[in-house]
Design an enzyme around this catalytic site. Structure first.
Site, mmCIF file in Angstrom:
data_model
loop_
_atom_site.group_PDB
_atom_site.id
_atom_site.type_symbol
_atom_site.label_atom_id
_atom_site.label_comp_id
_atom_site.label_asym_id
_atom_site.label_seq_id
_atom_site.Cartn_x
_atom_site.Cartn_y
_atom_site.Cartn_z
ATOM 1 N N LYS A 110 11.434 -16.004 44.847
ATOM 2 C CA LYS A 110 10.909 -15.191 43.756
ATOM 3 C C LYS A 110 11.287 -13.730 43.998
ATOM 4 C CE LYS A 110 6.491 -14.379 41.356
ATOM 5 N NZ LYS A 110 5.031 -14.621 41.412
ATOM 6 N N HIS A 112 10.153 -11.087 42.180
ATOM 7 C CA HIS A 112 9.178 -10.147 41.645
ATOM 8 C C HIS A 112 7.790 -10.521 42.180
ATOM 9 C CE1 HIS A 112 9.202 -13.594 38.919
ATOM 10 N NE2 HIS A 112 7.941 -13.300 38.644
#
Length: 225
Positions: A110, A112
């Protein structure tokens, strides 16, 4: 010797829920197996309770009982196992397992929010127990071990639901996938049940013909490690 109650409960739930079936099944290895196990079929509450409890009992009564800080569930089947088995362990002994943690990985990192591939407990400096359904070729477990090491954790063992006790298709004719992983990484690998337990536990429950077929399969492909 009679099977422990948690193994009997596990086998009963597996049979009742269709996670353990008998007949003729072509495996990825192209072998024709007289039984088939799919942990993904433990998806109802009444089935998942004996499933997670059996994992917890297998861990709590093993050499791994006091030797881990984090239970790591590789995506995807390992994710619910990590959480529910930690809960089941806390029911057994909250004082011992209350500070233990769980984590799992994302298939893709991921970029963010909290970022990264690991969700849950950080692994750096932790003793990590991998939990999953089965070991087939061992590829997924090697990937999990590499990931945990890259995060700074130390893998102290692996727990799975079923040890098929069979040789690798392209192996030496003696060694199982679990046996090879044990030798390669020098870590304990435990299971709720082995194929021998299925044979013992299903006598008088399934047909004599099915038992005969499983015993024949064990004789033909059984590992000696």
């Amino acid at each position: 010797m009679a099977l422990p109650e948690y193994k009997k409960d596990f086998l009963r739930a597996a049979l009742d829920g269709g996670a353990l079936r008998f007949g003729s099944f072509e495996l990825k290895s192209k072998r024709t197996s007289p039984y088939f196990f799919n942990a993904g079929d433990f998806y109802t509450g009444k089935l998942h309770v004996p499933f997670s409890d059996a994992y917890a009992q297998a861990v709590a009564t093993s050499e791994l009982a006091d030797g881990f800080d984090v239970i790591f569930g590789p995506a995807y089947k390992g994710i619910p196992l990590a959480a529910t088995v930690l809960y089941a362990l806390c029911k057994i002994d909250a004082a011992k397992y209350g500070e233990a943690a769980y984590s799992y990985d994302r298939k893709e990192a991921k970029d963010h929010g909290e970022g990264g591939r690991i969700v849950g407990s950080p692994l750096k400096g932790k003793r990590v127990l991998i939990i999953d359904d089965v070991v087939s070729a061992g590829t997924a477990k090697r990937q999990a071990i590499d990931m945990i090491r890259a995060e700074g954790g130390t893998v102290v063992g692996i727990v799975v639901a079923l040890d098929r006790q069979e040789t690798l298709p392209d192996g030496d004719g003696k060694t199982s996938a679990i046996g090879q992983l044990r030798k390669e990484y020098q870590i304990p690998i435990i299971s709720i049940v082995k194929l021998d337990d299925i044979i013992d536990g299903m006598k008088g429950v399934i047909s004599d013909e099915d038992i005969k077929h499983i015993e024949g399969y064990r004789a033909k492909y059984g590992a000696s490690d």
